[in-house]
Design a protein around this motif. Structure first.
Motif, PDB file in Angstrom:
ATOM      1  N   GLU A  85      32.890   2.745  31.716  1.00 15.73           N
ATOM      2  CA  GLU A  85      33.198   3.835  30.790  1.00 15.73           C
ATOM      3  C   GLU A  85      31.868   4.365  30.266  1.00 15.73           C
ATOM      4  OE1 GLU A  85      35.379   4.119  26.475  1.00 15.73           O
ATOM      5  OE2 GLU A  85      36.260   2.777  27.963  1.00 15.73           O
ATOM      6  N   THR A 132      31.262   7.205  28.537  1.00 15.00           N
ATOM      7  CA  THR A 132      31.375   7.707  27.168  1.00 15.00           C
ATOM      8  C   THR A 132      32.605   7.075  26.534  1.00 15.00           C
ATOM      9  OG1 THR A 132      32.638   9.648  27.907  1.00 15.00           O
ATOM     10  CG2 THR A 132      30.252   9.913  27.686  1.00 15.00           C
ATOM     11  N   THR A 145      40.109  12.034  26.903  1.00 16.88           N
ATOM     12  CA  THR A 145      39.205  12.386  28.009  1.00 16.88           C
ATOM     13  C   THR A 145      37.801  11.850  27.781  1.00 16.88           C
ATOM     14  OG1 THR A 145      40.466  14.404  28.388  1.00 16.88           O
ATOM     15  CG2 THR A 145      38.254  14.311  29.338  1.00 16.88           C
ATOM     16  N   ARG A 146      37.253  11.217  28.809  1.00 16.38           N
ATOM     17  CA  ARG A 146      35.876  10.752  28.772  1.00 16.38           C
ATOM     18  C   ARG A 146      35.340  10.555  30.187  1.00 16.38           C
ATOM     19  NH1 ARG A 146      39.551   7.083  26.922  1.00 16.38           N
ATOM     20  NH2 ARG A 146      39.259   4.878  27.417  1.00 16.38           N
ATOM     21  N   GLU A 147      34.043  10.210  30.262  1.00 13.82           N
ATOM     22  CA  GLU A 147      33.348  10.108  31.543  1.00 13.82           C
ATOM     23  C   GLU A 147      33.339   8.660  32.038  1.00 13.82           C
ATOM     24  OE1 GLU A 147      32.118  12.823  33.014  1.00 13.82           O
ATOM     25  OE2 GLU A 147      32.551  14.168  31.337  1.00 13.82           O
ATOM     26  N   GLU A 157      38.046  15.918  36.999  1.00 17.63           N
ATOM     27  CA  GLU A 157      36.870  16.413  37.721  1.00 17.63           C
ATOM     28  C   GLU A 157      36.085  15.255  38.317  1.00 17.63           C
ATOM     29  OE1 GLU A 157      32.686  18.859  36.832  1.00 17.63           O
ATOM     30  OE2 GLU A 157      33.881  18.055  35.174  1.00 17.63           O
ATOM     31  N   SER A 206      32.392  14.702  39.277  1.00 18.17           N
ATOM     32  CA  SER A 206      31.122  15.403  39.045  1.00 18.17           C
ATOM     33  C   SER A 206      30.036  15.019  40.046  1.00 18.17           C
ATOM     34  CB  SER A 206      30.622  15.129  37.621  1.00 18.17           C
ATOM     35  OG  SER A 206      30.519  13.739  37.388  1.00 18.17           O
ATOM     36  N   ASN A 247      31.134   9.467  39.999  1.00 19.87           N
ATOM     37  CA  ASN A 247      31.183   9.843  38.579  1.00 19.87           C
ATOM     38  C   ASN A 247      32.307  10.857  38.390  1.00 19.87           C
ATOM     39  OD1 ASN A 247      28.172   9.117  39.164  1.00 19.87           O
ATOM     40  ND2 ASN A 247      28.428   8.908  36.962  1.00 19.87           N
ATOM     41  N   ARG A 279      35.498  12.578  35.427  1.00 20.72           N
ATOM     42  CA  ARG A 279      36.070  12.726  34.089  1.00 20.72           C
ATOM     43  C   ARG A 279      37.570  12.491  34.197  1.00 20.72           C
ATOM     44  NH1 ARG A 279      34.491  17.659  32.875  1.00 20.72           N
ATOM     45  NH2 ARG A 279      32.631  16.932  31.795  1.00 20.72           N
TER      46      ARG A 279
END
Length: 199
Positions: free
Chosen positions: A5, A7, A60-62, A85, A87, A136, A138
């Protein structure tokens, strides 16, 4: 395989006021914020437990996901959903030298249960022996609490309240999911077919 995780859920996305109302905590005494850090910890614990149970990301996070090879070069299922997404896709060789895959070489196939990384041509590139690939992406239903599906939001409040009520009960350390929470989450559970999981 390792899911990281990148973010975390920001404090501003946590429904502290809604949780206080749900718990029917007293107001008007000038000390309403004293328990905020404790309440936030229960909300975070409830969100983490629900995400682990369902494989669905709420806020939502990266994320980054590393694996040593593709399960299927025609399309790699991602470990959580909903993914909004992809990325970056990075190939890493045995000497830890990284090379980023151009974005036109891959696409996201959205799916409520098992989103996939798909190649734009026939196959995803080979992952060399001793190497790995890092994806990577989202993921999440919504960037803010107010945009979450109502049943998921209610499940978080119910579970956080359960943790709050039984915070001193060591007998619950094995973890449990109250029936009301389980029933709200049922439609979000990953479907399983036959003896293996859906891929």
């Amino acid at each position: 395989m390792m899911l990281i995780e990148e973010t975390t859920v920001p404090d501003t996305a946590l429904p502290v006021a809604e949780f206080k109302a749900h718990l029917r905590l007293g107001t008007g005494f000038g000390e309403e914020s004293l328990q905020d850090s404790v309440l936030k910890s229960f909300l975070r614990a409830a969100i983490a437990a629900i995400e682990a149970r369902t494989g669905k990301i709420l806020i939502t996070r990266e994320f980054s996901w590393s694996l040593t090879g593709w399960r299927d070069r025609s399309g790699q299922a991602l470990p959580v959903s909903p993914v909004t997404e992809i990325s970056r896709v990075t190939l890493i060789d045995a000497l830890e030298i990284e090379s980023e895959l151009p974005s036109y070489r891959f696409r996201l196939e959205k799916d409520s249960q098992r989103p996939r990384l798909r190649p734009t041509d026939s196959l995803l590139p080979m992952v060399r022996t001793g190497g790995s690939v890092r994806i990577n992406f989202r993921a999440g239903f919504a960037p803010t609490w107010g945009e979450l599906p109502a049943d998921l939001g209610q499940a978080v409040l119910l579970l956080a309240a359960h943790y709050y009520e039984y915070r001193n009960e060591t007998a619950l350390s094995d973890g449990c999911m109250p029936f009301g929470v389980s029933s709200l989450l049922q439609r979000y559970r990953v479907m399983r077919i036959g003896i293996g999981s859906v891929q």
